[in-house]
Design an enzyme around this catalytic site. Structure first.
Site, PDB file in Angstrom:
ATOM      1  CG  ASP A  96      -0.228  -0.229   2.190  1.00  0.00           C
ATOM      2  OD1 ASP A  96       0.774  -1.122   2.322  1.00  0.00           O
ATOM      3  OD2 ASP A  96      -0.379  -0.486   3.648  1.00  0.00           O
TER       4      ASP A  96
ATOM      5  CG  ASP B 143       6.806   6.161   6.669  1.00  0.00           C
ATOM      6  OD1 ASP B 143       7.102   7.307   6.210  1.00  0.00           O
ATOM      7  OD2 ASP B 143       5.470   5.718   7.578  1.00  0.00           O
TER       8      ASP B 143
ATOM      9  CG  PHE C  96      -1.013   8.926   9.456  1.00  0.00           C
ATOM     10  CD1 PHE C  96      -0.240   7.494   9.773  1.00  0.00           C
ATOM     11  CD2 PHE C  96      -2.351   8.076   9.571  1.00  0.00           C
ATOM     12  CE1 PHE C  96      -0.481   6.599   9.704  1.00  0.00           C
ATOM     13  CE2 PHE C  96      -2.610   7.030   9.846  1.00  0.00           C
ATOM     14  CZ  PHE C  96      -1.783   6.089  10.000  1.00  0.00           C
TER      15      PHE C  96
HETATM   16  P1  IMP Z   1       7.876   1.348   6.338  1.00  0.00           P
HETATM   17  O1  IMP Z   1       7.297   2.595   7.263  1.00  0.00           O
HETATM   18  O2  IMP Z   1       8.191   1.548   5.058  1.00  0.00           O
HETATM   19  O3  IMP Z   1       8.455   0.352   7.183  1.00  0.00           O
HETATM   20  O4  IMP Z   1       5.814   1.321   6.752  1.00  0.00           O
HETATM   21  C1  IMP Z   1       5.494   0.476   7.213  1.00  0.00           C
HETATM   22  C2  IMP Z   1       3.956   0.157   7.142  1.00  0.00           C
HETATM   23  O5  IMP Z   1       3.228   1.464   7.479  1.00  0.00           O
HETATM   24  C3  IMP Z   1       3.625   0.460   5.703  1.00  0.00           C
HETATM   25  O6  IMP Z   1       3.145  -1.141   5.102  1.00  0.00           O
HETATM   26  C4  IMP Z   1       2.513   1.138   6.166  1.00  0.00           C
HETATM   27  O7  IMP Z   1       1.090   0.024   6.480  1.00  0.00           O
HETATM   28  C5  IMP Z   1       2.558   1.759   7.521  1.00  0.00           C
HETATM   29  N1  IMP Z   1       1.494   2.876   7.128  1.00  0.00           N
HETATM   30  C6  IMP Z   1       3.143   3.767   6.865  1.00  0.00           C
HETATM   31  N2  IMP Z   1       2.375   5.444   6.519  1.00  0.00           N
HETATM   32  C7  IMP Z   1       1.289   5.220   6.513  1.00  0.00           C
HETATM   33  C8  IMP Z   1       0.545   5.658   6.886  1.00  0.00           C
HETATM   34  O8  IMP Z   1       0.238   7.144   5.745  1.00  0.00           O
HETATM   35  N3  IMP Z   1      -0.960   5.488   6.958  1.00  0.00           N
HETATM   36  C9  IMP Z   1      -1.614   4.623   6.760  1.00  0.00           C
HETATM   37  N4  IMP Z   1      -0.744   3.269   7.104  1.00  0.00           N
HETATM   38  C10 IMP Z   1       0.357   3.551   7.135  1.00  0.00           C
HETATM   39 MG    MG Z   2       1.335  -2.000   4.670  1.00  0.00          MG
END
Ligand code: IMP
Ligand code: MG
Length: 169
Positions: free
Chosen positions: A93, A96, A145
């Protein structure tokens, strides 16, 4: 709640990604791996735009981003396919910090897939902590977010048909 990306804009971009996948994987039979839960709506629309033979699998992970931002990623449910010598496409999705994807790439590489591509609807480049190459990207977004179209805030808002920013955020 305000709308950041409306439904028709999402669907147009998803259609385009599907067509790129059709072109890039002609005569191949990739395993498309959706990362639960957030990717379910994107994956569903994306697969409707894909007309080559594919297999579909899911992996479920959780990250402890909530309190201390420890960046720990935990495998909740693994894929059930054998991906050795297969072309795989990981569908996320949002990317981040990049830690979730780094965890999955490291884990899947142990099985020696033939090729690995990353497909993400959203990218928050400003928050990146580990280097990730995204093969197919929907939209770059600022460091806010977002919810909707599969993404949640405390398990709410996944059903919205647009990407929005919750009020007060
Ligand atoms: P990462 O920081 O790239 O490991 O992302 C971790 C997970 O955090 C993502 O796969 C999403 O499920 C969740 N995430 C990160 N940013 C958002 C956001 O803005 N809204 C909702 N979920 C988020
Ligand atoms: Mg995710």
């Amino acid at each position: 709640m305000h709308i950041l990306i409306k439904q028709e804009t999402i669907l147009r971009q998803v259609q385009e990604i599907g067509q790129r996948i059709n072109g890039d994987y002609q005569n191949k039979n990739p395993v498309i791996i959706g990362v639960l839960k957030g990717s379910f709506m994107f994956l569903s629309d994306l697969l409707k735009a894909v007309d080559i033979p594919v297999e579909v699998d899911f992996v479920s992970v959780s990250s402890y981003n909530g309190k201390e931002s420890s960046g720990e990623v935990e495998l909740v449910q693994d894929i059930s396919s054998d991906i050795t010598d297969r072309d795989i496409i990981i569908v996320e999705d949002i990317i981040d910090t990049g830690r979730t994807l780094r965890f999955l790439l490291d884990r899947f590489s142990v099985s020696k897939p033939r090729s690995v591509a990353v497909c993400s609807l959203l990218n928050k480049q400003d928050d990146r902590q580990v280097d990730i190459h995204i093969t197919y990207l929907g939209f770059n977004i600022p460091s806010v977010f977002v919810v909707g179209y599969g993404l949640d805030q405390s398990n709410k808002y996944r059903n919205l048909n647009f990407i929005g920013v919750a009020n007060g955020k």
